[in-house]
Design a protein around this motif. Structure first.
Motif, short mmCIF file in Angstrom:
data_model
loop_
_atom_site.label_atom_id
_atom_site.label_comp_id
_atom_site.label_asym_id
_atom_site.label_seq_id
_atom_site.Cartn_x
_atom_site.Cartn_y
_atom_site.Cartn_z
N HIS A 123 -2.49 16.47 -4.12
CA HIS A 123 -1.80 15.56 -5.05
C HIS A 123 -2.50 15.42 -6.39
O HIS A 123 -1.95 14.78 -7.30
N SER A 152 0.36 11.10 0.77
CA SER A 152 -1.09 11.17 0.56
C SER A 152 -1.56 10.02 -0.33
O SER A 152 -2.55 9.33 -0.03
N ARG A 153 -0.84 9.83 -1.42
CA ARG A 153 -1.23 8.75 -2.35
C ARG A 153 -1.04 7.38 -1.71
O ARG A 153 -1.85 6.47 -1.91
N SER A 169 -3.92 6.83 0.57
CA SER A 169 -5.14 6.60 -0.22
C SER A 169 -5.15 5.19 -0.82
O SER A 169 -6.22 4.57 -0.90
N GLY A 209 -2.75 24.46 6.61
CA GLY A 209 -3.57 23.25 6.57
C GLY A 209 -4.39 23.14 5.30
O GLY A 209 -4.95 24.13 4.82
N ALA A 210 -4.42 21.92 4.74
CA ALA A 210 -5.33 21.61 3.64
C ALA A 210 -6.23 20.50 4.15
O ALA A 210 -5.78 19.36 4.25
N LEU A 211 -7.45 20.84 4.53
CA LEU A 211 -8.35 19.84 5.12
C LEU A 211 -9.47 19.50 4.14
O LEU A 211 -9.43 18.47 3.49
N ASP A 244 -11.56 8.79 2.56
CA ASP A 244 -12.44 9.66 1.78
C ASP A 244 -11.76 11.00 1.48
O ASP A 244 -12.11 11.69 0.52
N LYS A 245 -10.78 11.37 2.32
CA LYS A 245 -10.17 12.70 2.20
C LYS A 245 -8.80 12.63 2.85
O LYS A 245 -8.61 11.90 3.82
N ILE A 246 -7.86 13.38 2.29
CA ILE A 246 -6.56 13.53 2.93
C ILE A 246 -6.52 14.91 3.60
O ILE A 246 -6.93 15.91 3.01
N ASN A 247 -6.06 14.93 4.83
CA ASN A 247 -5.82 16.20 5.53
C ASN A 247 -4.32 16.40 5.67
O ASN A 247 -3.61 15.49 6.12
N ILE A 248 -3.84 17.57 5.28
CA ILE A 248 -2.42 17.90 5.42
C ILE A 248 -2.31 19.11 6.34
O ILE A 248 -3.07 20.08 6.18
N ARG A 267 -8.61 10.43 6.15
CA ARG A 267 -9.86 10.61 6.89
C ARG A 267 -10.99 9.83 6.23
O ARG A 267 -11.04 9.70 5.00
N CYS A 299 2.77 14.63 -0.95
CA CYS A 299 1.81 14.07 -1.91
C CYS A 299 2.02 12.57 -2.08
O CYS A 299 1.05 11.81 -2.23
N GLU A 334 -7.76 17.57 -3.90
CA GLU A 334 -6.60 17.15 -3.11
C GLU A 334 -5.34 17.79 -3.69
O GLU A 334 -5.24 17.96 -4.92
N TRP A 375 -14.39 13.20 12.38
CA TRP A 375 -15.04 13.76 11.19
C TRP A 375 -16.24 14.62 11.54
O TRP A 375 -17.02 14.21 12.38
N PRO A 376 -16.46 15.80 10.92
CA PRO A 376 -15.60 16.43 9.92
C PRO A 376 -14.58 17.38 10.54
O PRO A 376 -13.98 18.17 9.81
N GLY A 377 -14.37 17.31 11.85
CA GLY A 377 -13.41 18.19 12.50
C GLY A 377 -11.99 17.73 12.23
O GLY A 377 -11.75 16.68 11.63
N PRO A 378 -11.01 18.54 12.71
CA PRO A 378 -9.61 18.15 12.54
C PRO A 378 -9.24 17.04 13.50
O PRO A 378 -9.91 16.84 14.52
N ASN A 409 -12.67 18.85 4.68
CA ASN A 409 -13.68 17.86 5.08
C ASN A 409 -15.09 18.39 4.88
O ASN A 409 -16.02 17.63 4.68
N LEU A 410 -15.26 19.70 4.94
CA LEU A 410 -16.59 20.30 4.78
C LEU A 410 -16.77 20.94 3.41
O LEU A 410 -17.84 20.87 2.82
#
Lengths: 139, 139
Positions: free
Chosen positions: A49, B67-68, B71, A82-84, B77-81, B98, B64, A47, B105-108, A86-87
């Protein structure tokens, strides 16, 4: 960078462009879009962060350098960042030049269909343009 | 911030959460995802690399923090930016929590289907959680 190993999926889908201070810069092998992927060479990071504040500051500067390099080397109408992850869990940041006539516009590039690899000639030209534009950013 | 006017589309799709140093933080009115949108209060900006270096550094810190906050307030489970802006030109950064069981999931999340607005009770709870978590980030 000690212990930094590029994730297999990123390795398979891309071509190495250049190593910057923090990130390895990769070109997605999809001739639809000028699409760079920046991978911070920090083992275990998933991540943004989780990076140190100093690394985060470098990351956004390198992402912006990649954005300007794409804008100057291609005629992009918009940059998508983008920062994803997921995969692919290894932290990586997409920087993509978009045009209003591209395949996925105005949707996101992720999941927009199968990649069409560059031809050898296209790849050589694209890498030369991007390396030149990126070098100018850090001159 | 002088002359800063939120884009009509962002205004219609979101609820205001808090103003940070650089960004107005908005909650996307879609109960599918904990989804914040950070809008730098800089009139005319459309790309991250158009901001000053100082603003870019603040932007990634505020993203960030968001993001935190997500979370800690939700079990993501995951952060998307993402900074896309193909439809809304005003510079804005999505920060989305996400889960492996969410709709996209797992797409955008972008283009993953129609939003389902929060109920009044859900909205109140979500805003309280997020404001509390964001305040702790800047305490």
């Amino acid at each position: 960078m000690d212990n930094f190993i590029l994730h297999e999926r990123l390795k398979n889908d891309t071509i190495e462009v250049i190593d910057l201070k923090l990130c390895r810069v990769l070109l997605m092998n999809d001739s639809h879009f000028p699409w760079l992927i920046l991978v911070p060479m920090r083992p275990g990071a998933t991540e943004v962060h989780e990076l140190s504040k100093e690394d985060r500051s470098i990351l956004i500067e390198e992402a912006c350098a990649a954005s300007r390099a794409i804008s100057s080397a291609f005629s992009s109408d918009k940059i998508n960042i983008g920062a994803l992850g997921n995969l692919v869990p290894q932290l990586h940041v997409h920087v993509v030049g978009r045009t209003r006539t591209d395949r996925a516009w105005p949707g996101p590039v992720w999941g927009s269909g199968p990649a069409v690899p560059y031809t050898t000639a296209q790849l050589e030209q694209t890498l030369t343009s991007l390396r030149s534009a990126l070098s100018k950013e850090f001159a």
